[in-house]
Each structure stands twice: as structure tokens, then as C-alpha cells.
Design a protein around this motif. Structure first.
Motif, PDB file in Angstrom:
ATOM      1  N   THR A  81      -6.196   2.043   0.249  1.00 21.74           N
ATOM      2  CA  THR A  81      -7.605   1.477  -0.037  1.00 21.74           C
ATOM      3  C   THR A  81      -7.665   1.317  -1.478  1.00 21.74           C
ATOM      4  OG1 THR A  81      -8.408   2.767   1.980  1.00 21.74           O
ATOM      5  CG2 THR A  81     -10.123   1.909   0.172  1.00 21.74           C
ATOM      6  N   SER A  84      -2.094   6.843   7.402  1.00 17.80           N
ATOM      7  CA  SER A  84      -3.125   5.976   7.038  1.00 17.80           C
ATOM      8  C   SER A  84      -3.059   4.684   7.962  1.00 17.80           C
ATOM      9  CB  SER A  84      -3.006   5.673   5.733  1.00 17.80           C
ATOM     10  OG  SER A  84      -1.833   5.004   5.355  1.00 17.80           O
ATOM     11  N   ARG A 143      -9.276  -3.024   2.333  1.00 16.05           N
ATOM     12  CA  ARG A 143      -8.448  -2.250   2.890  1.00 16.05           C
ATOM     13  C   ARG A 143      -7.137  -3.311   3.093  1.00 16.05           C
ATOM     14  NH1 ARG A 143      -9.174   2.713   4.766  1.00 16.05           N
ATOM     15  NH2 ARG A 143      -7.818   2.556   6.648  1.00 16.05           N
ATOM     16  N   TRP A 200       1.843   1.328   6.210  1.00 16.77           N
ATOM     17  CA  TRP A 200       0.765   2.260   5.845  1.00 16.77           C
ATOM     18  C   TRP A 200      -0.535   1.330   5.331  1.00 16.77           C
ATOM     19  CZ3 TRP A 200      -0.117   2.398   0.115  1.00 16.77           C
ATOM     20  CH2 TRP A 200       0.760   1.551  -0.525  1.00 16.77           C
TER      21      TRP A 200
END
Length: 252
Positions: A147, A75, A8, A144
Motif C-alpha cells: 500500500t 498481504s 493498493r 504480495w
């Protein structure tokens, strides 16, 4: 997919210069920075930077809290304090309404034109993100968290493919709609209408590409933008001073 194959990355460009040297950090050609050094605390982020970015794009004064919300995607970890989903929803409805109003009053409109198809292609989230969001530099200001497989960021792959694969154009498109929604909410429909015609719609004239606005409408879009003051024109103009073409466009 095994957890070890996915990393991430949080995009917090400009918040912390030391992130440039963090292990695994990568900066793309458009200035968007992906850092796997962890999530910076929202308490360390000066809210003024969000307003400064938007105020630099438009001759307006965005409240810091509104600007922060506009430029925070759902996110991101800091989204628990507010994000742009609601403003993006509002902004998309505003964009669709303004475009439909313009198209329905355009002399270039023909019975064979499918308005629903034209609007969906021109205001596609990815199209907005690539052609408007990039021009507005939203990738350098947005918070933001995409992934993506780590090897995709480390490999030398096509730049445009990278930006699309990590979702940058998608979140930039959502942010473009959020900007319009925030302007509509804070400054009113007249200002949002001028932003649409002078700062946004002219950037969706993509030649003969299937996405964007059909070529037959291009001349009218550019003429309307010029009548409203152009891309550098004022947005806060008294309604009594508006030109006849603008009043007709606003009431169409």
C-alpha cells in the motif's frame, strides 16, 4: 491519510501479460511489476509457476503447494489459502542457528565480537531482501500487495528508494527466510545447511558496509562455500560422502 491518496497495488508478475498495459501499471528495473488493475483470482494462477521458479534456483523439486505457500505473502488476497509467515518464522530460526554455529567455530572470532549484533545485522530482513532476495529474483515471483501513495509510483524517483518505500525488500527478506524454512521442512537440515553456506551466506559479504557479515569472516565463508561444492554444487548428497570439513561444520 485520505483514502483517495493511497492506491493498493498487487504484485503478480508473470501471471497475466495483459497487466503490462493496464492503466497505472509500472514495472521497475528489477522486473517487479505493480498493477492497479485489480486482484487476479488465485484460480487463474498456475501453481506450477511457483515451483518452476524455485526449482530453477535450486537443484531440488519443490511440491507445487509448498512453493505456492513460500511465494505468497500474507498481504496478498490469495493468502487466505495459505501464506509464508509460518515458514518464514521457521526459516529465520534456522538461519540464526546456522550463522551462530558457524561464527562460534570460526578461527576469526574474537572475544570482542558481539555475536548477537553480528547476527542481527547480517540477517536483517531488509539486508536479506536486497542482497539475497533480489539475486534470487523473488520480486518477479512473489504474490504480495503493498500500500503506497500512488504519486510515488508515478513520479520519477530514485529506483532503490522506490523499492524500499513500497516494501519490496521487506517482503523479499521474509520470502528468503520462507525459502529456507520450506527447504528445511521438505528436504531436511542437511540440505538447508548446504543452501545456507553455498547460496545464501556468500551473498551477505558486503565489504566494509555495517550491514552484512563483518569483513574478518569473509575468507572463511568463501572457503566453506567452495568446500561444499560452490553456488552450483549439488544439494542432495549422501551423508556418508560428505567431506570432513562439511561434517565438522554440520556438527559444530
Amino acid at each position: 491519510m485520505p483514502a483517495s491518496s493511497t492506491t493498493r497495488y498487487t504484485n503478480d508478475v508473470g501471471l497475466n501479460s495483459r497487466n503490462q498495459s493496464t492503466l497505472g501499471a509500472r514495472t521497475t528495473e528489477d522486473g517487479s511489476h505493480f498493477d492497479d488493475g485489480g486482484y487476479p483470482s488465485s484460480s487463474r494462477e498456475p501453481e506450477s509457476r511457483f515451483a518452476e521458479h524455485l526449482n530453477g534456483l535450486f537443484p531440488l523439486q519443490f511440491p507445487p503447494e509448498l512453493a505456492r505457500r513460500i511465494l505468497t505473502h500474507g498481504s496478498h488476497p490469495a493468502a487466505i489459502h495459505g501464506h509464508n509467515a509460518g515458514l518464514s518464522f521457521m526459516g529465520r530460526r534456522v538461519l540464526e542457528s546456522y550463522l551462530l554455529l558457524y561464527l562460534s567455530s570460526s578461527p576469526a572470532l574474537r572475544p570482542t565480537h558481539d555475536l548477537e549484533l553480528i547476527v542481527s545485522r547480517a540477517l536483517n530482513t531488509y539486508v536479506l531482501g536486497e542482497n539475497v532476495g533480489s539475486l534470487w529474483g523473488l520480486g518477479r515471483a512473489l504474490r504480495w500487495t503493498p500500500t503506497v501513495p500512488a504519486n510515488k509510483l508515478q513520479a520519477k524517483i530514485d529506483q532503490q528508494a522506490l523499492l524500499r518505500n513500497v516494501g519490496l525488500y521487506k517482503v523479499q527478506g521474509d520470502a528468503v527466510a520462507a525459502v529456507v524454512g520450506g527447504i528445511f521442512h521438505q528436504f531436511g537440515g542437511s540440505v538447508a545447511h548446504r543452501v545456507f553456506h553455498t547460496r545464501l551466506l556468500p551473498n551477505l559479504l558486503l565489504g566494509r558496509r555495517p550491514e552484512g557479515l563483518p569483513e574478518v569472516f569473509h575468507a572463511g565463508v568463501l572457503e566453506m562455500a567452495e568446500r561444499m561444492g560452490g553456488k552450483d554444487g549439488s544439494l542432495l548428497i549422501d551423508s556418508t560422502a560428505r567431506s570432513t570439513p562439511e561434517r565438522l561444520a554440520a556438527s559444530s
